[in-house]
Design a protein around this motif. Sequence first.
Motif, PDB file in Angstrom:
ATOM      1  N   ASN A   2      -3.352  -8.557   2.259  1.00 30.00           N
ATOM      2  CA  ASN A   2      -3.343  -9.197   0.939  1.00 30.00           C
ATOM      3  C   ASN A   2      -2.360  -8.539  -0.017  1.00 30.00           C
ATOM      4  O   ASN A   2      -2.587  -8.492  -1.214  1.00 30.00           O
ATOM      5  CB  ASN A   2      -4.735  -9.204   0.312  1.00 30.00           C
ATOM      6  CG  ASN A   2      -5.564 -10.360   0.790  1.00 30.00           C
ATOM      7  OD1 ASN A   2      -5.047 -11.312   1.338  1.00 30.00           O
ATOM      8  ND2 ASN A   2      -6.858 -10.272   0.595  1.00 30.00           N
ATOM      9  N   ASN A   3      -1.291  -8.007   0.506  1.00 30.54           N
ATOM     10  CA  ASN A   3      -0.241  -7.384  -0.302  1.00 30.54           C
ATOM     11  C   ASN A   3      -0.712  -6.175  -1.103  1.00 30.54           C
ATOM     12  O   ASN A   3      -0.054  -5.774  -2.050  1.00 30.54           O
ATOM     13  CB  ASN A   3       0.414  -8.408  -1.230  1.00 30.54           C
ATOM     14  CG  ASN A   3       1.222  -9.422  -0.464  1.00 30.54           C
ATOM     15  OD1 ASN A   3       1.917  -9.078   0.480  1.00 30.54           O
ATOM     16  ND2 ASN A   3       1.140 -10.663  -0.855  1.00 30.54           N
ATOM     17  N   LYS A   4      -1.834  -5.567  -0.741  1.00 35.50           N
ATOM     18  CA  LYS A   4      -2.311  -4.392  -1.463  1.00 35.50           C
ATOM     19  C   LYS A   4      -1.313  -3.243  -1.363  1.00 35.50           C
ATOM     20  O   LYS A   4      -1.116  -2.511  -2.329  1.00 35.50           O
ATOM     21  CB  LYS A   4      -3.674  -3.950  -0.939  1.00 35.50           C
ATOM     22  CG  LYS A   4      -4.787  -4.914  -1.261  1.00 35.50           C
ATOM     23  CD  LYS A   4      -6.085  -4.422  -0.680  1.00 35.50           C
ATOM     24  CE  LYS A   4      -7.200  -5.421  -0.896  1.00 35.50           C
ATOM     25  NZ  LYS A   4      -8.449  -4.938  -0.283  1.00 35.50           N
ATOM     26  N   LYS A   6       1.933  -3.571  -0.932  1.00 35.76           N
ATOM     27  CA  LYS A   6       3.074  -3.944  -1.767  1.00 35.76           C
ATOM     28  C   LYS A   6       2.771  -3.719  -3.247  1.00 35.76           C
ATOM     29  O   LYS A   6       3.600  -3.173  -3.986  1.00 35.76           O
ATOM     30  CB  LYS A   6       3.464  -5.403  -1.535  1.00 35.76           C
ATOM     31  CG  LYS A   6       4.651  -5.827  -2.359  1.00 35.76           C
ATOM     32  CD  LYS A   6       5.074  -7.244  -2.070  1.00 35.76           C
ATOM     33  CE  LYS A   6       6.305  -7.615  -2.870  1.00 35.76           C
ATOM     34  NZ  LYS A   6       6.765  -8.971  -2.540  1.00 35.76           N
ATOM     35  N   ILE A   7       1.611  -4.134  -3.680  1.00 32.06           N
ATOM     36  CA  ILE A   7       1.236  -3.962  -5.088  1.00 32.06           C
ATOM     37  C   ILE A   7       1.227  -2.484  -5.457  1.00 32.06           C
ATOM     38  O   ILE A   7       1.779  -2.089  -6.485  1.00 32.06           O
ATOM     39  CB  ILE A   7      -0.136  -4.616  -5.366  1.00 32.06           C
ATOM     40  CG1 ILE A   7      -0.019  -6.139  -5.261  1.00 32.06           C
ATOM     41  CG2 ILE A   7      -0.680  -4.203  -6.725  1.00 32.06           C
ATOM     42  CD1 ILE A   7      -1.347  -6.867  -5.177  1.00 32.06           C
ATOM     43  N   ALA A   8       0.640  -1.657  -4.608  1.00 29.87           N
ATOM     44  CA  ALA A   8       0.587  -0.215  -4.876  1.00 29.87           C
ATOM     45  C   ALA A   8       1.985   0.387  -4.892  1.00 29.87           C
ATOM     46  O   ALA A   8       2.302   1.228  -5.740  1.00 29.87           O
ATOM     47  CB  ALA A   8      -0.279   0.478  -3.828  1.00 29.87           C
ATOM     48  N   ARG A   9       2.841  -0.075  -3.972  1.00 26.73           N
ATOM     49  CA  ARG A   9       4.223   0.426  -3.906  1.00 26.73           C
ATOM     50  C   ARG A   9       4.979   0.073  -5.182  1.00 26.73           C
ATOM     51  O   ARG A   9       5.651   0.924  -5.782  1.00 26.73           O
ATOM     52  CB  ARG A   9       4.939  -0.173  -2.688  1.00 26.73           C
ATOM     53  CG  ARG A   9       6.408   0.179  -2.606  1.00 26.73           C
ATOM     54  CD  ARG A   9       7.064  -0.425  -1.395  1.00 26.73           C
ATOM     55  NE  ARG A   9       7.019  -1.862  -1.315  1.00 26.73           N
ATOM     56  CZ  ARG A   9       7.780  -2.693  -2.019  1.00 26.73           C
ATOM     57  NH1 ARG A   9       8.646  -2.238  -2.907  1.00 26.73           N
ATOM     58  NH2 ARG A   9       7.687  -4.002  -1.857  1.00 26.73           N
ATOM     59  N   VAL A  10       4.852  -1.159  -5.632  1.00 33.00           N
ATOM     60  CA  VAL A  10       5.538  -1.604  -6.840  1.00 33.00           C
ATOM     61  C   VAL A  10       5.012  -0.854  -8.066  1.00 33.00           C
ATOM     62  O   VAL A  10       5.784  -0.474  -8.947  1.00 33.00           O
ATOM     63  CB  VAL A  10       5.410  -3.134  -7.006  1.00 33.00           C
ATOM     64  CG1 VAL A  10       5.902  -3.598  -8.361  1.00 33.00           C
ATOM     65  CG2 VAL A  10       6.173  -3.848  -5.886  1.00 33.00           C
ATOM     66  N   GLN A  11       3.703  -0.630  -8.108  1.00 34.52           N
ATOM     67  CA  GLN A  11       3.119   0.114  -9.228  1.00 34.52           C
ATOM     68  C   GLN A  11       3.684   1.540  -9.305  1.00 34.52           C
ATOM     69  O   GLN A  11       3.784   2.103 -10.388  1.00 34.52           O
ATOM     70  CB  GLN A  11       1.597   0.168  -9.099  1.00 34.52           C
ATOM     71  CG  GLN A  11       0.933  -1.138  -9.403  1.00 34.52           C
ATOM     72  CD  GLN A  11      -0.569  -1.120  -9.136  1.00 34.52           C
ATOM     73  OE1 GLN A  11      -1.079  -0.258  -8.421  1.00 34.52           O
ATOM     74  NE2 GLN A  11      -1.271  -2.081  -9.709  1.00 34.52           N
ATOM     75  N   GLU A  34       3.284  -4.836   4.909  1.00 31.26           N
ATOM     76  CA  GLU A  34       3.019  -5.633   3.708  1.00 31.26           C
ATOM     77  C   GLU A  34       2.755  -7.095   4.035  1.00 31.26           C
ATOM     78  O   GLU A  34       1.981  -7.769   3.351  1.00 31.26           O
ATOM     79  CB  GLU A  34       4.185  -5.522   2.734  1.00 31.26           C
ATOM     80  CG  GLU A  34       4.296  -4.155   2.099  1.00 31.26           C
ATOM     81  CD  GLU A  34       5.430  -4.003   1.098  1.00 31.26           C
ATOM     82  OE1 GLU A  34       5.519  -2.932   0.505  1.00 31.26           O
ATOM     83  OE2 GLU A  34       6.218  -4.964   0.919  1.00 31.26           O
ATOM     84  N   LYS A  54      -3.532   6.117  -3.680  1.00 28.29           N
ATOM     85  CA  LYS A  54      -4.660   5.197  -3.508  1.00 28.29           C
ATOM     86  C   LYS A  54      -5.526   5.700  -2.358  1.00 28.29           C
ATOM     87  O   LYS A  54      -5.101   6.506  -1.546  1.00 28.29           O
ATOM     88  CB  LYS A  54      -4.178   3.779  -3.171  1.00 28.29           C
ATOM     89  CG  LYS A  54      -3.326   3.122  -4.230  1.00 28.29           C
ATOM     90  CD  LYS A  54      -4.149   2.659  -5.389  1.00 28.29           C
ATOM     91  CE  LYS A  54      -3.283   1.936  -6.408  1.00 28.29           C
ATOM     92  NZ  LYS A  54      -4.031   1.587  -7.604  1.00 28.29           N
ATOM     93  N   GLU A  58      -9.070   1.292  -0.943  1.00 25.36           N
ATOM     94  CA  GLU A  58      -8.306   0.478  -1.891  1.00 25.36           C
ATOM     95  C   GLU A  58      -7.187  -0.306  -1.208  1.00 25.36           C
ATOM     96  O   GLU A  58      -6.911  -1.446  -1.587  1.00 25.36           O
ATOM     97  CB  GLU A  58      -7.713   1.356  -2.986  1.00 25.36           C
ATOM     98  CG  GLU A  58      -8.739   1.907  -3.949  1.00 25.36           C
ATOM     99  CD  GLU A  58      -8.158   2.909  -4.922  1.00 25.36           C
ATOM    100  OE1 GLU A  58      -8.455   2.777  -6.118  1.00 25.36           O
ATOM    101  OE2 GLU A  58      -7.414   3.820  -4.508  1.00 25.36           O
TER     102      GLU A  58
END
Length: 69
Positions: A2-4, A6-11, A34, A54, A58
């Motif tokens: 669910n792109n978790k 990717k989201i963490a990487r971008v953050q 991802e 994370k 998570e």
Amino acid sequence: MNNKVKIARVQMDLTQQELAEKVGVTRQTISLIEKGKYNPSLNLCLEICYVVNKTLDELFWRDDEKNER
């Protein structure tokens, strides 16, 4: 995933290449993780979690609750 990842990487303001270098894999491996097309080892999951600050839950816990309905 669910792109978790990717989201963490971008953050963390990291590119796929930067994350890959930090965890010792190729950019392509990060891309596949991802997209949910590569199942990383536990060690790699832990390395990614450490870099993006994370927990395993998570980033990698599957939410099977949706599948039970």
